[in-house]
Write a protein that holds these residues in place. Structure first.
Motif, PDB file in Angstrom:
ATOM      1  N   ALA A  25       0.850  -1.189   0.000  1.00 20.64           N
ATOM      2  CA  ALA A  25       0.000   0.000   0.000  1.00 20.64           C
ATOM      3  C   ALA A  25       0.879   1.229   0.000  1.00 20.64           C
ATOM      4  O   ALA A  25       1.525   1.556   1.002  1.00 20.64           O
ATOM      5  CB  ALA A  25      -0.919   0.002   1.222  1.00 20.64           C
ATOM      6  N   ARG A  49      -5.213   1.371  -1.405  1.00 15.13           N
ATOM      7  CA  ARG A  49      -4.696   2.702  -1.047  1.00 15.13           C
ATOM      8  C   ARG A  49      -4.476   2.780   0.465  1.00 15.13           C
ATOM      9  O   ARG A  49      -5.084   2.053   1.241  1.00 15.13           O
ATOM     10  CB  ARG A  49      -5.664   3.810  -1.495  1.00 15.13           C
ATOM     11  CG  ARG A  49      -6.988   3.841  -0.760  1.00 15.13           C
ATOM     12  CD  ARG A  49      -7.857   4.985  -1.260  1.00 15.13           C
ATOM     13  NE  ARG A  49      -9.171   4.980  -0.635  1.00 15.13           N
ATOM     14  CZ  ARG A  49      -9.454   5.615   0.505  1.00 15.13           C
ATOM     15  NH1 ARG A  49      -8.505   6.300   1.149  1.00 15.13           N
ATOM     16  NH2 ARG A  49     -10.683   5.573   1.018  1.00 15.13           N
ATOM     17  N   GLU A  78      -0.030   6.448  -3.330  1.00 15.81           N
ATOM     18  CA  GLU A  78      -1.021   6.633  -4.381  1.00 15.81           C
ATOM     19  C   GLU A  78      -1.866   5.374  -4.534  1.00 15.81           C
ATOM     20  O   GLU A  78      -1.354   4.251  -4.420  1.00 15.81           O
ATOM     21  CB  GLU A  78      -0.332   6.943  -5.713  1.00 15.81           C
ATOM     22  CG  GLU A  78       0.458   8.249  -5.713  1.00 15.81           C
ATOM     23  CD  GLU A  78      -0.440   9.445  -5.519  1.00 15.81           C
ATOM     24  OE1 GLU A  78      -1.589   9.422  -5.992  1.00 15.81           O
ATOM     25  OE2 GLU A  78       0.016  10.423  -4.876  1.00 15.81           O
ATOM     26  N   PRO A  79      -3.175   5.521  -4.801  1.00 12.60           N
ATOM     27  CA  PRO A  79      -4.018   4.334  -5.036  1.00 12.60           C
ATOM     28  C   PRO A  79      -3.488   3.527  -6.215  1.00 12.60           C
ATOM     29  O   PRO A  79      -2.992   4.083  -7.202  1.00 12.60           O
ATOM     30  CB  PRO A  79      -5.398   4.932  -5.340  1.00 12.60           C
ATOM     31  CG  PRO A  79      -5.368   6.299  -4.749  1.00 12.60           C
ATOM     32  CD  PRO A  79      -3.957   6.768  -4.860  1.00 12.60           C
ATOM     33  N   ARG A  80      -3.571   2.219  -6.113  1.00  7.63           N
ATOM     34  CA  ARG A  80      -3.071   1.344  -7.166  1.00  7.63           C
ATOM     35  C   ARG A  80      -4.109   0.253  -7.435  1.00  7.63           C
ATOM     36  O   ARG A  80      -4.547  -0.440  -6.506  1.00  7.63           O
ATOM     37  CB  ARG A  80      -1.755   0.710  -6.741  1.00  7.63           C
ATOM     38  CG  ARG A  80      -1.251  -0.370  -7.702  1.00  7.63           C
ATOM     39  CD  ARG A  80      -0.138  -1.182  -7.087  1.00  7.63           C
ATOM     40  NE  ARG A  80       1.047  -0.383  -6.846  1.00  7.63           N
ATOM     41  CZ  ARG A  80       2.018  -0.734  -6.019  1.00  7.63           C
ATOM     42  NH1 ARG A  80       1.897  -1.852  -5.323  1.00  7.63           N
ATOM     43  NH2 ARG A  80       3.075   0.027  -5.851  1.00  7.63           N
ATOM     44  N   THR A  85      -8.646  -1.889  -5.945  1.00  9.41           N
ATOM     45  CA  THR A  85      -7.771  -0.735  -5.767  1.00  9.41           C
ATOM     46  C   THR A  85      -7.296  -0.690  -4.318  1.00  9.41           C
ATOM     47  O   THR A  85      -8.109  -0.757  -3.387  1.00  9.41           O
ATOM     48  CB  THR A  85      -8.506   0.568  -6.125  1.00  9.41           C
ATOM     49  OG1 THR A  85      -8.848   0.541  -7.516  1.00  9.41           O
ATOM     50  CG2 THR A  85      -7.616   1.777  -5.855  1.00  9.41           C
ATOM     51  N   ASP A 112      -4.782   4.995   3.852  1.00 11.33           N
ATOM     52  CA  ASP A 112      -5.594   6.079   4.407  1.00 11.33           C
ATOM     53  C   ASP A 112      -5.201   6.267   5.869  1.00 11.33           C
ATOM     54  O   ASP A 112      -5.779   5.640   6.772  1.00 11.33           O
ATOM     55  CB  ASP A 112      -7.082   5.748   4.268  1.00 11.33           C
ATOM     56  CG  ASP A 112      -7.984   6.860   4.772  1.00 11.33           C
ATOM     57  OD1 ASP A 112      -7.494   7.997   4.947  1.00 11.33           O
ATOM     58  OD2 ASP A 112      -9.188   6.591   4.992  1.00 11.33           O
TER      59      ASP A 112
END
Length: 607
Positions: free
Chosen positions: A414, A441, A417-419, A439, A443
């Motif tokens: 993680a 990410r 950036e979202p992947r 996705t 947080d």
């Protein structure tokens, strides 16, 4: 019925049901041929055919109001231009018709008339579609006979599946089984000779080449396997074959697994595991029981509707069984045939993994599972959320992606950036039946899995797949689990380790290939021979400089295991790539014959 309708009924040709009975009576060995019978050919009228939409509307018009007899529907179909080319459309259109409660008896009666007396493929298919929804046990003999026509196999089996699973399975096997090795079993199932079924069930080769997951399920259903095991409690050959079929049903090697669609899966699991002590401690039996344990630990078997605590109890039972000296010694061999060596090595590496895994503190558990190498089972990165395997529960159309893809390249980490990450791809490729994506990410102090993507409908269902929720993980626990999984290579065997080390070396030094105008491709252990490492690369003049001249050729270099440590083998391979042009010792495996001849390379005979 009007006078005209009575005359029509009297002049109808023989029904397709009667025609199938006649063909079956004429069959030399009393069973239908492979793929079933073709429908009798009829000349098509010369008028312009209806469009898809026109034909669907015409079928709906023919059934509104619902005819009270088969002859009326035949006449309406003929008048409206419904021909044999509309057979499949007839099924789908009838399947979607609303049937209020007050019409269900009349619709069932019409379905029965059409299947018993229908003379055209669209009319009989309409009857089958009605009986899929409304059939009763008295319809089973007629559905079974009509299912012998190739065009009717699928609707007939769909109807039978809700009424008589064993009968549905016999019809399916009779019309789908291609292998000569399975025909004696099919003959025994068709004739209902239970002693012959028992004999043939343990005689045929149950390797993946002959038995897909669906074939395994259908054999178990047709043979009424739990009942057969109960009737022969001391038959260890039958017990071993039952275990083998459960393993095949749960395999992710094929298009889909069938374990969850087998109604007696729990009963059969119970029978095999609780009686496992009766089996002789052979290498093959050890592999079967270990495969069952892996499935109970982290595979599709986890998703069965187990009573509380029962799955854990069966897994513990297998663990105690296989830890005993009789079973432990079965894998103490390095000689014999290649498959025996492969299987023994796999058991030694994997033997205790399903029984010693500790629960992780977070919601996520990552388990790399290398299946039985003799069966060429895939190496999967199994992802479990709250103890349930993600891929078979959310996708079920192919195995989880390999650790080479998900772990070696850090895709599950993680980052800031979202992947979007592909967790699984359909066995037939994503372009055919899709893939499973999520996705990932970060947080704050949590990691989030969200925005799932998968096919719109689940396998075997017309209903849209439900939206999947977002999952949140404690970031520290998540990171620790990913690091643990990435560093655990105890599942790997020498050739696979060599492949990983070569790949890592080429990622660190891409110039080893670029100096030869080559680009790294797929690198792993061989599928047909897992004791080899396979290095693939593409080549075209100017490729390294970004001035590629024409379509690249693909090359394949096979590196056999020479018995030295994997680090030494990988180092030697990387040195050879640095010193010798790999196109001089690798073989062309892709591209085109014309391109190979243009560049001066021989085209392989088997391409």
């Amino acid at each position: 019925m009007s006078a005209q309708e009575e005359r029509d009924a009297l002049t109808l040709p023989p029904s397709l049901y009667e025609h199938a009975l006649h063909l079956l009576r004429e069959a030399p060995d009393g069973i239908p041929p492979r793929r079933g019978y073709p429908l009798p050919q009829k000349p098509e009228p010369g008028e312009a055919p209806l469009s898809h939409e026109e034909a669907a509307n015409a079928i709906r018009d023919a059934l509104n109001p619902l005819p009270d007899n088969s002859a009326t529907l035949h006449r309406r179909f003929a008048r409206l231009g419904i021909r044999d080319r509309h057979t499949h459309l007839s099924r789908s259109t009838v399947a979607g018709l609303p049937l209020p409660a007050g019409q269900r008896d009349a619709a069932r009666s019409l379905g029965r008339q059409l299947t018993r007396t229908g003379t055209t493929a669209p009319a009989v298919t309409a009857g089958l579609a009605l009986l899929i929804r409304l059939g009763e046990p008295e319809d089973v003999p007629y559905l079974s006979v009509l299912g012998l026509f190739r065009e009717f196999v699928r609707p007939a089996v769909d109807a039978l599946d809700t009424l008589d699973r064993p009968c549905a399975a016999v019809v399916w096997l009779a019309t789908h089984t291609r292998r000569d090795e399975l025909r004696p079993l099919v003959r025994a199932l068709w004739t209902g000779d239970r002693q012959a079924v028992r004999t043939e069930l343990v005689a045929f080769p149950a390797t993946p080449r002959f038995v897909s997951t669906t074939v395994a399920r259908r054999i178990a259903e047709a043979a009424r396997l739990p009942e057969l095991l109960g009737q022969h409690p001391s038959d260890t050959a039958l017990l071993a074959r039952a275990g083998r079929l459960v393993v095949r049903m749960g395999s992710t090697r094929d298009y889909r697994t069938d374990l969850l669609t087998y109604d007696d899966a729990l009963i059969l699991y119970e029978s095999v595991v609780t009686r496992a002590g009766q089996l002789p401690p052979t290498l093959d039996h050890h592999a079967t029981l270990l495969s069952l344990a892996l499935d109970l630990s982290s595979g599709t078997g986890v998703l069965l509707d187990w009573p509380p605590g029962r799955r854990a109890t069966l897994l513990e039972s297998l663990g105690r069984q296989l830890a005993g000296p009789r079973w432990a010694s079965s894998a103490d061999t390095d000689g014999g045939e290649a498959d025996q060596r492969l299987r023994a090595g796999w058991i030694r590496r994997t033997g205790r993994r399903p029984f010693t895994r500790q629960a992780t503190p977070g919601r996520l558990r990552v388990e790399v599972v290398a299946g039985d190498l003799v069966d060429r089972e895939p190496v999967e990165t199994r992802l479990l959320l709250d103890g349930r395997p993600v891929v078979p529960e959310f996708f079920a159309l192919g195995p989880a992606r390999s650790p080479d893809y998900l772990l070696d390249d850090g895709r599950l980490r993680a980052g800031p950036e979202p992947r979007e990450v592909q967790l699984a791809e359909a066995y037939c490729t994503e372009g055919c039946c899709g893939a499973l994506y999520v996705t990932i990410r970060r947080d704050g102090d949590q990691v989030v899995w969200e925005n799932w993507r998968r096919p719109q409908a689940m396998p075997g269902s017309r209903e849209p797949a439900p939206e999947l929720p977002a999952y949140r993980f404690d970031a520290a626990a998540y990171d620790a689990e990913i690091v643990r999984a990435e560093s655990d290579t105890s599942w790997s065997w020498p050739a696979r380790t060599v492949a990983r080390l070569i790949k890592t070396g080429l990622m660190e030094r891409p110039d080893l290939l670029s100096r030869w105008d080559a680009r790294r491709g797929w690198i792993s252990s061989g599928f047909e021979d897992p004791d080899t490492t396979v290095v693939t690369f593409s080549y075209a003049p100017g490729l390294a400089a970004g001035k590629q001249d024409g379509i690249p050729l693909q090359f394949r270099w096979v590196v056999p295991d020479d018995g030295t440590p994997p680090e030494a083998q990988a180092g030697a391979a990387l040195r050879r790539l640095a010193e010798e042009d790999p196109k001089t010792y690798a073989q062309v495996c892709g591209g085109s014959r014309e391109r190979a001849e243009e560049l001066g390379f021989p085209w392989p005979d088997n391409a």
